[in-house]
Scaffold this active site. Structure first.
Site, PDB file in Angstrom:
ATOM      1  N   THR A   1      55.117  14.334 -39.744  1.00  0.00           N
ATOM      2  CA  THR A   1      55.950  15.103 -40.352  1.00  0.00           C
ATOM      3  C   THR A   1      56.684  15.892 -39.299  1.00  0.00           C
ATOM      4  O   THR A   1      55.767  16.602 -38.678  1.00  0.00           O
ATOM      5  CB  THR A   1      55.508  15.993 -41.308  1.00  0.00           C
ATOM      6  OG1 THR A   1      54.731  14.856 -42.588  1.00  0.00           O
ATOM      7  CG2 THR A   1      56.460  16.924 -42.131  1.00  0.00           C
TER       8      THR A   1
ATOM      9  N   GLU B   1      55.630   9.579 -43.881  1.00  0.00           N
ATOM     10  CA  GLU B   1      54.635   9.218 -45.002  1.00  0.00           C
ATOM     11  C   GLU B   1      54.715   9.897 -46.119  1.00  0.00           C
ATOM     12  O   GLU B   1      54.911  11.081 -46.147  1.00  0.00           O
ATOM     13  CB  GLU B   1      53.480   9.176 -44.280  1.00  0.00           C
ATOM     14  CG  GLU B   1      52.848  10.475 -43.877  1.00  0.00           C
ATOM     15  CD  GLU B   1      52.143  11.436 -44.419  1.00  0.00           C
ATOM     16  OE1 GLU B   1      51.808  10.998 -45.581  1.00  0.00           O
ATOM     17  OE2 GLU B   1      51.943  12.633 -44.153  1.00  0.00           O
TER      18      GLU B   1
ATOM     19  N   LEU C   1      51.919  10.179 -48.522  1.00  0.00           N
ATOM     20  CA  LEU C   1      50.360   9.958 -48.734  1.00  0.00           C
ATOM     21  C   LEU C   1      49.838  11.174 -49.533  1.00  0.00           C
ATOM     22  O   LEU C   1      49.820  12.210 -49.107  1.00  0.00           O
ATOM     23  CB  LEU C   1      49.322   9.542 -47.870  1.00  0.00           C
ATOM     24  CG  LEU C   1      49.807   8.350 -46.719  1.00  0.00           C
ATOM     25  CD1 LEU C   1      48.598   7.922 -45.681  1.00  0.00           C
ATOM     26  CD2 LEU C   1      50.329   7.184 -47.611  1.00  0.00           C
TER      27      LEU C   1
ATOM     28  N   GLU D   1      46.242  12.638 -50.698  1.00  0.00           N
ATOM     29  CA  GLU D   1      44.729  12.462 -50.309  1.00  0.00           C
ATOM     30  C   GLU D   1      44.142  12.257 -51.564  1.00  0.00           C
ATOM     31  O   GLU D   1      44.323  12.602 -52.661  1.00  0.00           O
ATOM     32  CB  GLU D   1      44.266  13.814 -49.674  1.00  0.00           C
ATOM     33  CG  GLU D   1      44.977  14.121 -48.260  1.00  0.00           C
ATOM     34  CD  GLU D   1      43.898  15.031 -47.456  1.00  0.00           C
ATOM     35  OE1 GLU D   1      42.806  15.091 -47.575  1.00  0.00           O
ATOM     36  OE2 GLU D   1      44.493  15.896 -46.636  1.00  0.00           O
TER      37      GLU D   1
ATOM     38  N   ASN E   1      57.928  18.044 -50.341  1.00  0.00           N
ATOM     39  CA  ASN E   1      56.473  19.015 -50.211  1.00  0.00           C
ATOM     40  C   ASN E   1      57.301  20.341 -50.425  1.00  0.00           C
ATOM     41  O   ASN E   1      56.315  20.963 -51.306  1.00  0.00           O
ATOM     42  CB  ASN E   1      56.210  18.939 -49.006  1.00  0.00           C
ATOM     43  CG  ASN E   1      54.750  17.749 -48.792  1.00  0.00           C
ATOM     44  OD1 ASN E   1      54.830  17.187 -49.532  1.00  0.00           O
ATOM     45  ND2 ASN E   1      54.440  17.914 -47.579  1.00  0.00           N
TER      46      ASN E   1
ATOM     47  N   LEU F   1      52.289  21.313 -63.127  1.00  0.00           N
ATOM     48  CA  LEU F   1      52.353  22.605 -63.752  1.00  0.00           C
ATOM     49  C   LEU F   1      50.931  22.780 -64.335  1.00  0.00           C
ATOM     50  O   LEU F   1      50.756  23.528 -65.347  1.00  0.00           O
ATOM     51  CB  LEU F   1      53.319  22.253 -65.057  1.00  0.00           C
ATOM     52  CG  LEU F   1      54.593  22.130 -64.654  1.00  0.00           C
ATOM     53  CD1 LEU F   1      55.426  21.866 -66.147  1.00  0.00           C
ATOM     54  CD2 LEU F   1      55.439  23.456 -64.140  1.00  0.00           C
TER      55      LEU F   1
ATOM     56  N   CYS G   1      48.789  19.646 -45.342  1.00  0.00           N
ATOM     57  CA  CYS G   1      50.353  19.234 -45.458  1.00  0.00           C
ATOM     58  C   CYS G   1      51.145  20.449 -46.035  1.00  0.00           C
ATOM     59  O   CYS G   1      51.945  21.033 -45.167  1.00  0.00           O
ATOM     60  CB  CYS G   1      50.389  18.155 -46.267  1.00  0.00           C
ATOM     61  SG  CYS G   1      49.933  16.734 -45.442  1.00  0.00           S
TER      62      CYS G   1
ATOM     63  N   LYS H   1      41.359  19.746 -52.731  1.00  0.00           N
ATOM     64  CA  LYS H   1      41.482  18.944 -53.914  1.00  0.00           C
ATOM     65  C   LYS H   1      40.371  17.857 -54.234  1.00  0.00           C
ATOM     66  O   LYS H   1      39.606  17.661 -53.047  1.00  0.00           O
ATOM     67  CB  LYS H   1      42.830  18.431 -53.756  1.00  0.00           C
ATOM     68  CG  LYS H   1      42.677  17.285 -52.758  1.00  0.00           C
ATOM     69  CD  LYS H   1      44.153  16.563 -52.565  1.00  0.00           C
ATOM     70  CE  LYS H   1      44.385  15.588 -53.684  1.00  0.00           C
ATOM     71  NZ  LYS H   1      45.677  14.615 -53.648  1.00  0.00           N
TER      72      LYS H   1
END
Length: 447
Positions: free
Chosen positions: A129, A159, A161, A163, A219, A261, A271, A335
Site C-alpha cells: 500500500t 492487496e 487481505l 487478517e 480502507n 456497524l 493497516c 482483532k
C-alpha cells in the site's frame, strides 16, 4: 512454459501470497533479507499466526515430506532476479516516526535491490500500500536501472487481505485490481490470476494512480463506517439510546448495509490507522488536503473510544483511582484470529489503566508473546479463568469466539466482583446477568 513467480518480502502479506501462488500451481521463490525468517519458512512454519497459512505452506515448501516442492525461499537477489518472470513486491509500508506520511524506504530498497538482476523481460508487481504517484516514480527507476531496460516493466496490484481470512482472500478474492501500462502486463497478470478469474472474480484493469488509490480509498471508507457507528455510540451514551439496536435498524437499508456497524473500542492493526493517515498526508502534498479533512475526525473518533473505555472502567469501579484495583483484560490483539497487536485498542486500554495504577492481567488466545514484547510490565495469564481470578472488573476487548463461549458462572466464582464491560458488543447480556454479573456495553447505557 509456465510462469515462475518470485515474492519479495515474506511477512504477513508475502508469506501468504507465496503460498497461495504455489497452491495455484506456480513455481515460486520467496525472498527476504532476514535469514531467520527464511529458515522458519523453509521448515514450513509461519512468522505470524494466520489461520490455514501453515498448512498451506507445508503443502508446498520444498523439502517437507509429501509437499509439491513448488515453493522455495532465498536471501539471494541474483537468484530471485534470474528465477522469476513475475516479481511481486510485498514489503511493509509503515507510518513514518513522528509523521502521518508513509515510509517508502522498504519498497524503494526492494526495487533498488532487484533491478540490477533483471537481465531479461520481467514484470515487477507492487502489492504494498503506497501513496498515489509512487508507481510512476518506481517504473521510471526500474527502466533506468534494470539491464533489461524497458523490458523490465512495472504493474500495481493492491492487496485486500483481511487478517484472519488472508488465505481465503488470496485464493478466492472478491476482486482483483491491476494498474498496468501495456497489454503484455495485463496478459501476464491474467495468466497469474486465471484460477480466481475462472471462478468469477472480477478483474479490474486501470492505470497506476487509480490502482494505488483503491486500497487507501477502501480502507478509508471502512474506517469511516466504523467511526460513524462509534460516534453514534457516543450520542447513545448521552441520550440513553441503544447503539446495537440503532445499528440493526439502519443496517436493513441496503444502501448502508449491516457490516462494520458494531460499536466498540475502535479499529487498530497495521493497516487502517496508518493508511488513513498516509492518505491525508499524500492529499496534502498534492494540494487536495481539504478533500480528506473528514479523515482527521474519523481518526479522532477512533482514538477517543479507547479513552472512553478507560473512563467507563473507572466509573464502574466507583469513579476514583485505579490504584489497588485488579483489572482483567480479555484480549490483546487488534482483532480475533490473529496474533497481531500493532496499534491494538485492547492493549492500549490495558496499558492506560496500568499506567494509572491498576493491576492489569491480560489473556489472549494467540497474542500473548507479541503483547509481552510491547507491554512487558503488564500481567499475563495462561487462560481467561486465570486472568479473571481476583479481579474487581473484567474488560472484554477483543471478540474472540473463545470469549463468547466462556461460562459466566465459572468466571464469577473466580472474580472478586462480577462486573464486566463489553468493549466489543459481542457478549450475550442476559447470559451474564443470569450468572449475577453487572453487564455494561459501550453505547448501550440502558440495555
Amino acid at each position: 512454459m509456465s510462469l515462475k513467480i518470485t515474492v519479495i518480502g515474506t511477512g504477513y502479506l508475502g508469506a501468504t501470497h507465496a503460498a497461495a501462488m504455489a497452491e495455484l500451481g506456480f513455481e515460486v521463490l520467496g525472498l527476504d533479507v532476514v535469514p531467520e525468517k527464511i529458515a522458519l519458512l523453509e521448515r514450513g512454519e509461519t512468522p505470524m499466526y494466520e489461520p490455514g497459512l501453515q498448512e498451506l505452506l507445508r503443502r508446498h515448501v520444498a523439502g517437507i515430506e509429501g509437499s509439491t516442492g513448488r515453493l522455495r525461499f532465498t536471501v539471494d537477489w541474483a537468484e530471485a532476479g534470474a528465477f522469476g518472470d513475475v516479481h511481486f513486491v510485498c514489503v511493509n509500508t509503515p507510518q513514518k516516526h513522528g509523521e502521518y506520511a508513509c515510509d517508502m524506504s522498504y519498497v524503494d530498497s526492494a526495487i533498488a535491490s532487484l533491478a540490477p538482476h533483471l537481465h531479461g523481460p520481467a514484470l515487477v508487481v507492487g502489492k504494498s500500500t503506497v501513496p498515489v504517484g509512487s508507481a510512476d516514480r518506481l517504473a521510471a527507476y526500474l527502466a533506468e536501472h534494470a539491464p533489461a531496460g524497458p523490458d523490465a516493466e512495472l504493474a500495481w496490484n493492491p492487496e485486500f487481505l483481511r487478517e484472519g481470512f488472508a488465505v481465503q482472500d488470496t485464493l478466492h478474492p472478491d476482486r482483483i485490481v491491476v494498474g498496468v501500462r501495456s497489454e503484455c502486463a495485463e496478459k501476464l497478470l491474467r495468466e497469474v490470476y486465471a484460477g480466481p478469474v475462472g471462478e468469477g472474480t472480477p478483474f479490474v484493469v486501470t492505470d497506476f494512480p487509480t490502482a494505488e488509490l483503491v486500497k487507501t480509498a477502501a480502507n478509508s471508507f471502512l474506517a469511516t463506517k466504523i467511526s460513524f457507528i462509534n460516534a453514534m455510540a457516543e450520542v447513545c451514551e448521552a441520550g440513553g439510546g441503544d447503539v446495537a439496536k440503532l445499528a440493526e435498524a439502519i443496517g436493513y437499508d441496503d444502501r448502508i448495509g449491516r457490516k462494520f456497524l458494531r460499536a466498540g473500542i475502535g479499529f487498530g492493526g497495521g493497516c487502517l490507522p496508518k493508511d488513513i493517515r498516509a492518505f491525508m498526508a499524500r492529499a496534502g502534498e498534492l494540494g487536495a488536503d481539504q478533500a480528506l479533512t473528514f479523515l482527521r475526525e474519523i481518526d479522532s473518533i477512533n482514538m477517543r473510544r479507547r479513552g472512553a473505555m478507560v473512563e467507563m472502567a473507572r466509573e464502574a469501579l466507583g469513579g476514583g483511582s485505579f490504584l489497588g484495583k485488579r483489572v482483567a483484560v480479555l484480549g490483546a490483539t487488534f482483532k480475533p484470529d490473529s496474533d497481531d497487536v500493532r496499534d491494538s485498542p485492547a492493549l492500549n486500554v490495558a496499558g492506560q489503566i496500568h499506567l494509572q495504577g491498576g493491576q492489569v492481567t491480560v489473556y489472549d488466545p494467540k497474542g500473548m508473546d507479541n503483547a509481552r514484547k510491547v507491554f512487558p510490565t503488564l500481567g499475563y495469564a495462561d487462560s481467561a479463568l486465570s486472568a479473571v481470578r481476583g479481579a474487581d472488573i473484567v474488560l472484554h476487548l477483543t471478540e474472540w469466539q473463545e470469549f463468547r463461549e466462556l461460562d459466566p458462572a465459572a468466571l464469577g466464582e473466580a472474580a472478586t466482583a462480577r462486573v464486566i464491560l463489553d468493549g466489543r458488543n459481542t457478549l450475550d447480556p442476559e447470559l451474564w446477568r443470569r450468572a449475577g454479573w453487572t453487564y455494561r456495553a459501550m453505547g448501550r447505557p440502558t440495555a
